[in-house]
Design an enzyme around this catalytic site. Structure first.
Site, PDB file in Angstrom:
ATOM      1  N   GLY A 251       0.748  -1.268   0.153  1.00 31.56           N
ATOM      2  CA  GLY A 251      -0.118   0.094  -0.039  1.00 31.56           C
ATOM      3  C   GLY A 251       1.062   1.109   0.019  1.00 31.56           C
ATOM      4  O   GLY A 251       1.803   1.321  -0.545  1.00 31.56           O
ATOM      5  N   CYS A 252       0.386   2.280   0.630  1.00 29.97           N
ATOM      6  CA  CYS A 252       0.884   3.505   0.677  1.00 29.97           C
ATOM      7  C   CYS A 252       2.337   3.425   1.246  1.00 29.97           C
ATOM      8  O   CYS A 252       2.523   3.011   2.375  1.00 29.97           O
ATOM      9  CB  CYS A 252       0.451   4.500   1.353  1.00 29.97           C
ATOM     10  SG  CYS A 252       0.968   6.285   1.649  1.00 29.97           S
ATOM     11  N   PHE A 253       3.378   3.625   0.560  1.00 28.73           N
ATOM     12  CA  PHE A 253       4.844   3.416   1.097  1.00 28.73           C
ATOM     13  C   PHE A 253       5.106   4.186   2.192  1.00 28.73           C
ATOM     14  O   PHE A 253       5.915   3.921   3.163  1.00 28.73           O
ATOM     15  CB  PHE A 253       6.019   3.666   0.153  1.00 28.73           C
ATOM     16  CG  PHE A 253       5.982   4.948  -0.836  1.00 28.73           C
ATOM     17  CD1 PHE A 253       5.525   5.997  -0.380  1.00 28.73           C
ATOM     18  CD2 PHE A 253       6.701   4.674  -2.090  1.00 28.73           C
ATOM     19  CE1 PHE A 253       5.587   7.116  -1.279  1.00 28.73           C
ATOM     20  CE2 PHE A 253       6.774   5.687  -2.938  1.00 28.73           C
ATOM     21  CZ  PHE A 253       6.064   6.941  -2.433  1.00 28.73           C
ATOM     22  N   TRP A 254       4.293   5.244   2.560  1.00 33.24           N
ATOM     23  CA  TRP A 254       4.738   6.223   3.950  1.00 33.24           C
ATOM     24  C   TRP A 254       4.576   5.369   5.152  1.00 33.24           C
ATOM     25  O   TRP A 254       5.480   5.326   6.059  1.00 33.24           O
ATOM     26  CB  TRP A 254       3.807   7.571   4.047  1.00 33.24           C
ATOM     27  CG  TRP A 254       3.823   8.557   2.746  1.00 33.24           C
ATOM     28  CD1 TRP A 254       5.190   8.484   1.905  1.00 33.24           C
ATOM     29  CD2 TRP A 254       3.195   9.518   2.455  1.00 33.24           C
ATOM     30  NE1 TRP A 254       4.688   9.639   0.994  1.00 33.24           N
ATOM     31  CE2 TRP A 254       3.632   9.997   1.269  1.00 33.24           C
ATOM     32  CE3 TRP A 254       1.734   9.737   2.957  1.00 33.24           C
ATOM     33  CZ2 TRP A 254       2.768  11.106   0.853  1.00 33.24           C
ATOM     34  CZ3 TRP A 254       1.154  10.772   2.352  1.00 33.24           C
ATOM     35  CH2 TRP A 254       1.738  11.297   1.352  1.00 33.24           C
TER      36      TRP A 254
ATOM     37  N   CYS B   5      -1.516   7.616   7.222  1.00 38.95           N
ATOM     38  CA  CYS B   5      -1.598   6.735   6.103  1.00 38.95           C
ATOM     39  C   CYS B   5      -2.166   5.551   6.424  1.00 38.95           C
ATOM     40  O   CYS B   5      -1.923   4.857   7.664  1.00 38.95           O
ATOM     41  CB  CYS B   5       0.063   6.657   5.941  1.00 38.95           C
ATOM     42  SG  CYS B   5       0.160   5.528   4.429  1.00 38.95           S
TER      43      CYS B   5
END
Length: 163
Positions: free
Chosen positions: A12-15, A157
């Site tokens: 998913g969102c890499f953050w 996130c």
């Protein structure tokens, strides 16, 4: 410190994924970026179009004398929904797919074994769709994405917290 190794995960969102791995003892460094696509040196904007084939990933550099690759796999499985195809929470698109990019045969074997054990465990009611693929070229994301949640503590996130 032993010989450092690399592991690469898309969840998913890499953050949020990066933030989770940075908290693990034995993780020496992390970088967010893109892997698994067909465009050379893509930008964040390119990847967001969904046309490059890349996943948002985190490259984890770790000391295997402190944390094992299997331990990192346990973190990977615990922070996202591996049954959700090309989606994590509100983030939708191929760039948010669940994927393990292995760097050698041992990582491939351990990733397959952990996926199969998790599938048999009954923990999830749906089939695990996580891809397990050989690592390709890692394209580092723009600087403002690196350690983003540390730089922007009020931002959030989507990620399942195990901590």
């Amino acid at each position: 410190m032993g010989k450092l190794r690399k592991a690469t995960f898309g969840a998913g969102c890499f953050w949020g994924v990066e933030d989770a791995f940075r908290r693990i003892d034995g993780v020496v460094s992390t970088r967010v970026g893109y892997m698994g696509g067909h465009m050379e040196d893509p930008s964040y904007e390119d990847v967001c179009t969904g046309l490059t084939g890349h996943a948002e990933v985190v490259e984890v550099t770790f000391d295997p004398d402190i944390v094992s690759y299997s331990d990192l796999l346990d973190v990977f499985w615990s922070i996202h929904d591996p049954t959700s195809l090309n989606r994590q929470g509100p983030d939708v698109g191929e760039q948010y797919r669940s994927v393990i990019f292995y760097h050698d045969e041992e990582q491939r074997r351990l990733a397959l074994r952990s996926r199969d054990e998790l599938e048999r465990s009954g923990r999830f009611s749906r089939e695990i769709v996580t891809a397990i693929e050989p690592a390709g070229t890692f394209y580092e994301a723009e600087e403002y994405h690196q350690q983003y949640l540390e730089k922007n503590p009020r931002r959030r996130c989507y990620i399942r917290r195990m901590f």
